[in-house]
Design an enzyme around this catalytic site. Structure first.
Site, PDB file in Angstrom:
ATOM      1  CG  ASP A 139      38.016  22.148  31.257  1.00 57.16           C
ATOM      2  OD1 ASP A 139      37.105  22.348  31.861  1.00 57.16           O
ATOM      3  OD2 ASP A 139      39.101  22.111  32.031  1.00 57.16           O
ATOM      4  CD  GLU A 140      35.629  17.633  27.279  1.00 57.64           C
ATOM      5  OE1 GLU A 140      34.923  17.875  28.010  1.00 57.64           O
ATOM      6  OE2 GLU A 140      35.732  16.144  27.457  1.00 57.64           O
ATOM      7  CE  LYS A 151      29.826  27.585  20.821  1.00 59.33           C
ATOM      8  NZ  LYS A 151      30.772  28.286  19.807  1.00 59.33           N
ATOM      9  CB  ALA A 206      31.621  20.896  36.478  1.00 55.08           C
ATOM     10  CG  HIS A 240      30.022  23.120  32.183  1.00 54.63           C
ATOM     11  ND1 HIS A 240      29.035  22.023  32.545  1.00 54.63           N
ATOM     12  CD2 HIS A 240      31.069  22.381  32.722  1.00 54.63           C
ATOM     13  CE1 HIS A 240      29.392  21.100  32.716  1.00 54.63           C
ATOM     14  NE2 HIS A 240      30.817  21.099  33.120  1.00 54.63           N
ATOM     15  CB  THR A 259      36.826  13.450  38.549  1.00 53.69           C
ATOM     16  OG1 THR A 259      36.115  14.135  39.676  1.00 53.69           O
ATOM     17  CG2 THR A 259      35.506  12.777  37.690  1.00 53.69           C
ATOM     18  CG  LEU A 292      38.164  23.586  13.173  1.00 57.45           C
ATOM     19  CD1 LEU A 292      38.869  22.341  13.269  1.00 57.45           C
ATOM     20  CD2 LEU A 292      37.012  23.490  11.969  1.00 57.45           C
TER      21      LEU A 292
HETATM   22  P1  GDP Z   1      33.272  22.826  29.661  1.00 54.72           P
HETATM   23  O1  GDP Z   1      33.706  22.527  30.959  1.00 54.72           O
HETATM   24  O2  GDP Z   1      33.224  21.615  28.791  1.00 54.72           O
HETATM   25  O3  GDP Z   1      31.800  23.401  29.517  1.00 54.72           O
HETATM   26  O4  GDP Z   1      34.223  24.017  29.028  1.00 54.72           O
HETATM   27  P2  GDP Z   1      34.924  25.082  29.497  1.00 54.72           P
HETATM   28  O5  GDP Z   1      33.952  26.232  29.625  1.00 54.72           O
HETATM   29  O6  GDP Z   1      35.571  24.807  30.844  1.00 54.72           O
HETATM   30  O7  GDP Z   1      36.072  25.454  28.540  1.00 54.72           O
HETATM   31  C1  GDP Z   1      35.822  25.591  27.208  1.00 54.72           C
HETATM   32  C2  GDP Z   1      36.514  26.981  27.022  1.00 54.72           C
HETATM   33  O8  GDP Z   1      36.275  27.341  25.425  1.00 54.72           O
HETATM   34  C3  GDP Z   1      35.423  28.096  27.267  1.00 54.72           C
HETATM   35  O9  GDP Z   1      35.923  29.323  27.511  1.00 54.72           O
HETATM   36  C4  GDP Z   1      34.646  28.534  26.239  1.00 54.72           C
HETATM   37  O10 GDP Z   1      33.948  29.797  26.235  1.00 54.72           O
HETATM   38  C5  GDP Z   1      35.257  28.306  25.000  1.00 54.72           C
HETATM   39  N1  GDP Z   1      34.833  27.931  23.792  1.00 54.72           N
HETATM   40  C6  GDP Z   1      33.663  26.707  23.514  1.00 54.72           C
HETATM   41  N2  GDP Z   1      33.520  26.592  22.401  1.00 54.72           N
HETATM   42  C7  GDP Z   1      34.417  27.270  21.786  1.00 54.72           C
HETATM   43  C8  GDP Z   1      34.793  27.444  20.268  1.00 54.72           C
HETATM   44  O11 GDP Z   1      34.452  26.781  19.494  1.00 54.72           O
HETATM   45  N3  GDP Z   1      35.801  28.214  20.021  1.00 54.72           N
HETATM   46  C9  GDP Z   1      36.817  29.038  21.003  1.00 54.72           C
HETATM   47  N4  GDP Z   1      37.457  29.688  20.789  1.00 54.72           N
HETATM   48  N5  GDP Z   1      36.229  28.921  22.295  1.00 54.72           N
HETATM   49  C10 GDP Z   1      35.288  28.115  22.546  1.00 54.72           C
HETATM   50  P1  IMO Z   2      34.375  20.122  33.453  1.00 58.87           P
HETATM   51  O1  IMO Z   2      33.186  19.732  33.580  1.00 58.87           O
HETATM   52  C1  IMO Z   2      38.893  19.535  33.555  1.00 58.87           C
HETATM   53  C2  IMO Z   2      39.989  16.935  37.000  1.00 58.87           C
HETATM   54  C3  IMO Z   2      40.850  17.606  37.801  1.00 58.87           C
HETATM   55  C4  IMO Z   2      41.783  16.513  38.439  1.00 58.87           C
HETATM   56  C5  IMO Z   2      41.008  15.317  38.577  1.00 58.87           C
HETATM   57  C6  IMO Z   2      40.574  15.138  39.686  1.00 58.87           C
HETATM   58  O2  IMO Z   2      34.608  21.809  33.643  1.00 58.87           O
HETATM   59  O3  IMO Z   2      34.962  19.657  32.159  1.00 58.87           O
HETATM   60  P2  IMO Z   2      38.623  16.352  41.257  1.00 58.87           P
HETATM   61  O4  IMO Z   2      38.418  17.597  41.805  1.00 58.87           O
HETATM   62  O5  IMO Z   2      37.601  16.141  40.488  1.00 58.87           O
HETATM   63  O6  IMO Z   2      38.704  15.189  42.392  1.00 58.87           O
HETATM   64  O7  IMO Z   2      39.998  16.230  40.322  1.00 58.87           O
HETATM   65  O8  IMO Z   2      39.907  15.511  37.414  1.00 58.87           O
HETATM   66  N1  IMO Z   2      38.869  17.681  36.470  1.00 58.87           N
HETATM   67  C7  IMO Z   2      38.488  18.264  35.630  1.00 58.87           C
HETATM   68  N2  IMO Z   2      39.246  18.813  34.703  1.00 58.87           N
HETATM   69  N3  IMO Z   2      37.551  19.693  33.530  1.00 58.87           N
HETATM   70  C8  IMO Z   2      36.584  19.250  34.729  1.00 58.87           C
HETATM   71  O9  IMO Z   2      35.392  19.643  34.629  1.00 58.87           O
HETATM   72  C9  IMO Z   2      37.313  18.557  35.693  1.00 58.87           C
HETATM   73  N4  IMO Z   2      36.820  17.924  36.760  1.00 58.87           N
HETATM   74  C10 IMO Z   2      37.769  17.541  37.311  1.00 58.87           C
HETATM   75  O10 IMO Z   2      41.787  18.757  37.281  1.00 58.87           O
HETATM   76  O11 IMO Z   2      42.892  16.272  37.290  1.00 58.87           O
HETATM   77 MG    MG Z   3      35.137  23.136  32.207  1.00 56.44          MG
END
Ligand code: GDP
Ligand code: IMO
Ligand code: MG
Length: 420
Positions: free
Chosen positions: A13-14, A18, A39, A41, A237, A330
């Protein structure tokens, strides 16, 4: 630089979606190489929010998108995803599915859920999408691959063989209802009709594209510390989340990768159980969660929030061979006057280290040693330049890691990013 891997440098979830979306505009092919619908995203464009589960984040630009052999696919979820994108006017015509990707079957979902319930307090906190059991069956050579769906006789036989064992587990170990063969076989034959047009030799497509000098993005799912081999096992995971995983996950060689972009939040989050040295104690944890909207994309769970951990990030630079960093969110830190950043861990014996501990018990007991940096006040990160204190925060990260921060995220919208 035709072959670029984009990898999560923390616990997922970094903001990978995006960053992949941002770079996809100038790419030819975007590929997912690991994981499945665990996942989530998120991409925000013109006030519209798109969430991808299996789909590479290049889909919004209409790029050719590959789902590689290292992925696991839940056909029902994938078809829903296809329909969702199509209904919003986004073509899925250029999506390519590897026949070697493994299929998440209903017993994998049932066993994932039942296994977690049985573990009670010791549970991992999985997304309960059947990920672990599917990868386990793949290694156990009991798995069903996407290509099996296209051969009804083989499919039926494989389901039969698997059910003979899985139903024993479900009934006798987990006290769950058994799964019935006929309904299942015909449901999956139905999925096959819908999926057939997407089936392709994806290893050949990706390799050819790179050889022809096309720009290929390889999008990692999850994050470095969730990697099955090098993450915080067992709280990980079940796939290879590292940049190197792109090679087996897509069916290309390591010489095809030119650069590795690590995506890291300016702080840290983690969903699910497991050690987390910089997890914030007290009300600031809730503040970061609220300001950052830190609730799981897949499960809606609260994400645990912590201050930036440069020891863990240094480990991610090493494991992935990161050549540049995208530092996201940030803007979320704008609300804080002081920003603790962890530069070292204090270990059980009182010594400190700036390297990630090799032994799990050292990591579990590690206490963060912080340097406190200044915040930047009123929160205006909207301009073309960073305010001085925000620039110092970014430069501090670069200096500690010895890697350039090439992008800084200042908001969720597609255009809210500073290219440095
Ligand atoms: P991913 O799994 O790494 O693609 O990340 P996720 O989508 O699960 O979670 C990142 C969240 O942060 C999402 O809701 C994005 O819309 C949001 N996001 C991404 N970049 C930024 C940023 O620079 N600032 C803010 N405020 N939100 C962001
Ligand atoms: P994205 O791609 C955050 C975590 C789960 C759990 C562990 C194992 O969006 O960054 P699983 O269902 O994979 O067997 O769960 O891994 N986990 C994630 N946490 N973002 C993810 O994906 C994740 N995919 C798995 O929360 O702790
Ligand atoms: Mg994510």
């Amino acid at each position: 630089m035709p072959g670029t891997v984009i990898v999560g440098a923390q616990w997922g979830d970094e903001g990978k979606g995006k960053i992949v979306d941002l770079l996809a505009r100038d790419s030819d092919l975007v590929c997912r190489y690991n994981g499945g619908p665990n996942a989530g995203h998120t991409i925000v464009v013109d006030g519209e929010t798109y969430k991808t589960r299996h789909m590479p984040s290049g889909i919004l630009w209409g790029k050719e998108c590959v789902i590689g052999a290292g992925c696991v696919v839940d056909p029902g979820v994938f078809i829903e995803e296809l329909e969702e994108f199509e209904s919003r006017g986004i073509s899925t015509e250029l999506v390519r599915l590897s026949g070697n990707a493994h299929v998440i079957m209903p017993w994998h979902l049932a066993i994932d859920g039942a296994g977690e319930r049985r573990l009670g307090d010791l549970q991992i906190g999985t997304t309960r999408r059947g990920i672990g059991p599917t990868y386990a069956d793949k290694a156990y050579r009991l798995g069903i691959r996407l290509q099996d769906l296209f051969e009804p006789k083989i499919l039926r036989q494989k389901i039969e063989v698997a059910l003979a064992e899985k139903n024993l587990w479900l009934e006798r170990v987990y006290g769950e209802a058994p799964i019935e063969l006929e309904e299942l076989a015909s449901r999956y034959e139905g999925y096959a009709q819908r999926l057939r047009p997407y089936f392709a030799d994806t290893s050949l497509i990706v390799d050819r594209a790179i050889v022809d000098g096309k720009r290929v993005l390889m999008e990692g799912a999850h994050g470095t510390l969730l990697d099955i081999d090098h993450g915080t096992y067992p709280f990980v995971t079940s796939s290879s989340t590292l940049a190197g995983g792109a090679c087996p996950g897509l069916g290309i060689g390591p010489t095809r990768i030119d650069q590795v972009i690590g995506v890291a939040k300016a702080y840290v989050t983690r969903v699910g159980a497991g050690p987390f040295p910089t997890e914030i104690e007290g009300p600031d944890q809730d503040r970061v969660r609220e300001l950052g909207g830190e609730f799981g994309t897949v499960t809606g769970r609260e994400r645990r929030c912590g201050w930036l951990d440069l020891v863990a990030l240094r480990y991610a630079v090493r494991l992935n061979g990161i050549t540049s960093i995208a530092l996201t969110k940030l803007d979320v830190l704008s609300a804080f006057a002081e920003l603790p950043v962890c530069t070292r861990y204090e270990l059980r014996d009182g010594t400190t280290t700036d390297e990630f501990p090799a032994h799990q018990s050292d990591f579990h007991a590690a206490r963060p040693v912080y340097e406190v940096l200044d915040g930047w006040g009123d929160g205006s990160l909207g301009g073309d330049d960073l305010p001085p204190a925000a620039r110092r925060y970014v430069e501090f990260v670069e200096h500690e890691l010895g890697v350039e921060v090439s992008w800084v995220g200042t908001g969720a919208e597609r255009e809210r990013v500073l290219v440095r």
